[in-house]
Each structure stands twice: as structure tokens, then as C-alpha cells.
Design a protein around this motif. Structure first.
Motif, PDB file in Angstrom:
ATOM      1  N   ARG A  27       0.834  -1.204   0.000  1.00 49.18           N
ATOM      2  CA  ARG A  27       0.000   0.000   0.000  1.00 49.18           C
ATOM      3  C   ARG A  27       0.871   1.256   0.000  1.00 49.18           C
ATOM      4  N   GLU A  28       1.922   1.246   0.819  1.00 46.24           N
ATOM      5  CA  GLU A  28       2.790   2.424   0.945  1.00 46.24           C
ATOM      6  C   GLU A  28       3.574   2.676  -0.343  1.00 46.24           C
ATOM      7  N   PHE A  29       4.234   1.629  -0.844  1.00 49.10           N
ATOM      8  CA  PHE A  29       5.005   1.793  -2.068  1.00 49.10           C
ATOM      9  C   PHE A  29       4.111   2.160  -3.246  1.00 49.10           C
ATOM     10  N   ASN A  30       2.938   1.528  -3.337  1.00 46.16           N
ATOM     11  CA  ASN A  30       2.040   1.786  -4.464  1.00 46.16           C
ATOM     12  C   ASN A  30       1.646   3.253  -4.552  1.00 46.16           C
ATOM     13  N   ALA A  31       1.439   3.893  -3.417  1.00 45.81           N
ATOM     14  CA  ALA A  31       1.074   5.318  -3.412  1.00 45.81           C
ATOM     15  C   ALA A  31       2.184   6.157  -4.042  1.00 45.81           C
ATOM     16  N   TYR A  32       3.419   5.859  -3.680  1.00 43.96           N
ATOM     17  CA  TYR A  32       4.555   6.617  -4.222  1.00 43.96           C
ATOM     18  C   TYR A  32       4.807   6.268  -5.685  1.00 43.96           C
ATOM     19  N   VAL A  33       4.670   4.998  -6.027  1.00 47.91           N
ATOM     20  CA  VAL A  33       4.833   4.575  -7.419  1.00 47.91           C
ATOM     21  C   VAL A  33       3.824   5.294  -8.310  1.00 47.91           C
ATOM     22  N   ASN A  34       2.570   5.343  -7.871  1.00 51.42           N
ATOM     23  CA  ASN A  34       1.542   6.027  -8.667  1.00 51.42           C
ATOM     24  C   ASN A  34       1.880   7.496  -8.869  1.00 51.42           C
ATOM     25  N   GLN A  35       2.383   8.142  -7.839  1.00 57.83           N
ATOM     26  CA  GLN A  35       2.760   9.553  -7.949  1.00 57.83           C
ATOM     27  C   GLN A  35       3.882   9.735  -8.975  1.00 57.83           C
ATOM     28  N   LEU A  36       4.908   8.895  -8.884  1.00 58.15           N
ATOM     29  CA  LEU A  36       6.033   9.015  -9.813  1.00 58.15           C
ATOM     30  C   LEU A  36       5.596   8.704 -11.240  1.00 58.15           C
ATOM     31  N   LEU A  37       4.778   7.684 -11.415  1.00 51.23           N
ATOM     32  CA  LEU A  37       4.309   7.353 -12.760  1.00 51.23           C
ATOM     33  C   LEU A  37       3.527   8.507 -13.376  1.00 51.23           C
ATOM     34  N   LYS A  38       2.682   9.149 -12.581  1.00 52.90           N
ATOM     35  CA  LYS A  38       1.875  10.263 -13.096  1.00 52.90           C
ATOM     36  C   LYS A  38       2.740  11.451 -13.504  1.00 52.90           C
ATOM     37  N   CYS A  39       3.624  11.875 -12.605  1.00 54.51           N
ATOM     38  CA  CYS A  39       4.378  13.096 -12.920  1.00 54.51           C
ATOM     39  C   CYS A  39       5.450  12.848 -13.983  1.00 54.51           C
ATOM     40  N   SER A  40       6.095  11.683 -13.961  1.00 53.33           N
ATOM     41  CA  SER A  40       7.138  11.432 -14.967  1.00 53.33           C
ATOM     42  C   SER A  40       6.529  11.305 -16.368  1.00 53.33           C
ATOM     43  N   SER A  41       5.361  10.707 -16.483  1.00 53.84           N
ATOM     44  CA  SER A  41       4.729  10.614 -17.803  1.00 53.84           C
ATOM     45  C   SER A  41       4.145  11.961 -18.227  1.00 53.84           C
ATOM     46  N   SER A  42       3.776  12.776 -17.265  1.00 54.76           N
ATOM     47  CA  SER A  42       3.261  14.107 -17.568  1.00 54.76           C
ATOM     48  C   SER A  42       4.337  15.009 -18.166  1.00 54.76           C
ATOM     49  N   VAL A  43       5.593  14.774 -17.810  1.00 55.40           N
ATOM     50  CA  VAL A  43       6.695  15.560 -18.379  1.00 55.40           C
ATOM     51  C   VAL A  43       6.657  15.446 -19.905  1.00 55.40           C
ATOM     52  N   GLY A  44       6.650  14.219 -20.396  1.00 52.46           N
ATOM     53  CA  GLY A  44       6.653  14.005 -21.844  1.00 52.46           C
ATOM     54  C   GLY A  44       5.355  14.413 -22.514  1.00 52.46           C
ATOM     55  N   ALA A  45       4.252  14.111 -21.858  1.00 54.97           N
ATOM     56  CA  ALA A  45       2.952  14.452 -22.444  1.00 54.97           C
ATOM     57  C   ALA A  45       2.795  15.960 -22.597  1.00 54.97           C
ATOM     58  N   ASN A  46       3.211  16.709 -21.588  1.00 57.07           N
ATOM     59  CA  ASN A  46       3.072  18.168 -21.668  1.00 57.07           C
ATOM     60  C   ASN A  46       4.116  18.798 -22.576  1.00 57.07           C
ATOM     61  N   TYR A  47       5.303  18.209 -22.661  1.00 61.75           N
ATOM     62  CA  TYR A  47       6.271  18.730 -23.625  1.00 61.75           C
ATOM     63  C   TYR A  47       5.732  18.537 -25.041  1.00 61.75           C
ATOM     64  N   ARG A  48       5.197  17.356 -25.295  1.00 60.24           N
ATOM     65  CA  ARG A  48       4.607  17.083 -26.606  1.00 60.24           C
ATOM     66  C   ARG A  48       3.468  18.064 -26.884  1.00 60.24           C
ATOM     67  N   SER A  49       2.633  18.300 -25.895  1.00 64.48           N
ATOM     68  CA  SER A  49       1.520  19.240 -26.042  1.00 64.48           C
ATOM     69  C   SER A  49       2.025  20.654 -26.336  1.00 64.48           C
ATOM     70  N   SER A  50       3.157  21.010 -25.757  1.00 61.21           N
ATOM     71  CA  SER A  50       3.705  22.360 -25.973  1.00 61.21           C
ATOM     72  C   SER A  50       4.043  22.589 -27.444  1.00 61.21           C
ATOM     73  N   GLN A  51       4.341  21.522 -28.161  1.00 61.75           N
ATOM     74  CA  GLN A  51       4.701  21.648 -29.575  1.00 61.75           C
ATOM     75  C   GLN A  51       3.500  22.009 -30.445  1.00 61.75           C
ATOM     76  N   ARG A  52       2.307  21.934 -29.866  1.00 64.31           N
ATOM     77  CA  ARG A  52       1.087  22.313 -30.588  1.00 64.31           C
ATOM     78  C   ARG A  52       0.414  23.521 -29.926  1.00 64.31           C
ATOM     79  N   ALA A  53       1.202  24.293 -29.203  1.00 65.76           N
ATOM     80  CA  ALA A  53       0.657  25.454 -28.510  1.00 65.76           C
ATOM     81  C   ALA A  53       0.033  26.432 -29.498  1.00 65.76           C
ATOM     82  N   LYS A  54      -1.014  27.107 -29.040  1.00 59.38           N
ATOM     83  CA  LYS A  54      -1.759  28.027 -29.892  1.00 59.38           C
ATOM     84  C   LYS A  54      -1.190  29.444 -29.875  1.00 59.38           C
ATOM     85  N   SER A  55      -0.328  29.704 -28.901  1.00 61.35           N
ATOM     86  CA  SER A  55       0.278  31.034 -28.781  1.00 61.35           C
ATOM     87  C   SER A  55       1.547  30.904 -27.947  1.00 61.35           C
TER      88      SER A  55
END
Length: 118
Positions: A27-55
Motif C-alpha cells: 500500500r505504501e510503495f504503491n502510493a509513491y509509485v503512482n505519484q512518480l508514474l503520473k508526474c514522470s509521464s506528464s513531463v513528456g505528455a506536456n512537452y509534446r503538447s507544448s509543440q502544438r501550442a496556440k500562442s
């Protein structure tokens, strides 16, 4: 540089996923793993999104999210470094990559802002 950052940010998410797959399941490790998975994947997803920025403002906003998520990834990796010292070498490599992505992102944001003010 753009394609390199797209690849680096995606690879960072994949590398964090591989690390997380090795973390013991509780339970303890899973909470931290989920946090790391979310933010580390968000790095790439948001960088990719930035390449289609409207302004420029939208581009900066998306890069600010990349900055925050890379920093948050470093936080969770630092926690893992302390609670799972047997993975210290792998974690140090992930922290180094997160820090480099963070630094590149901050320089990009500052350059864009400086160019806007000219």
C-alpha cells in the motif's frame, strides 16, 4: 533540439516506469509509485503538447507544467533513493535526467520570455 526533447521526455517516462516495475508492491510503495508514474509521464505528455501550442503564452504555460512535473518527479525519486537504497545507482541516473530536462525547460522558458520583451 525539439525532436531530441520529445524523445528524452518520452524515454524518461519509460525509464521511470521500468524502475517502478521493480518496486515492491505494498500500500505504501504503491502510493509513491503512482505519484512518480503520473508526474514522470506528464513531463513528456506536456512537452509534446507544448509543440502544438496556440500562442507563445500557451507554449510557456505548457512548459511551466513540464517544469513542475520534472521537479515533482525529482522529489519522488529522492524519496525512493532514501527508502530503497539498493536502487540508488538507477535512481541517481533518473534524477540526473530529470534535472537536465528541468534545466533545459527553464532555459527555454527564460529565453522565450526574454525574446518576448525585445
Amino acid at each position: 533540439m525539439k525532436n531530441e526533447m520529445l524523445q528524452r521526455t518520452k524515454q524518461f517516462a519509460i525509464d521511470c516506469w521500468h524502475f517502478c516495475s521493480k518496486v515492491p508492491k505494498s500500500r505504501e510503495f504503491n502510493a509513491y509509485v503512482n505519484q512518480l508514474l503520473k508526474c514522470s509521464s506528464s513531463v513528456g505528455a506536456n512537452y509534446r503538447s507544448s509543440q502544438r501550442a496556440k500562442s507563445t503564452a500557451d507554449f510557456i504555460n505548457k512548459l511551466k507544467i513540464v517544469e513542475e512535473e520534472a521537479d515533482e518527479s525529482m522529489y519522488w525519486l529522492e524519496i525512493f533513493e532514501q527508502i530503497l537504497p539498493e536502487y540508488a545507482d538507477e535512481i541517481k541516473g533518473l534524477i540526473k535526467e530529470a534535472n537536465e530536462i528541468l534545466a533545459i525547460t527553464v532555459v527555454s522558458i527564460n529565453t522565450i520570455r526574454k525574446n518576448q520583451n525585445k
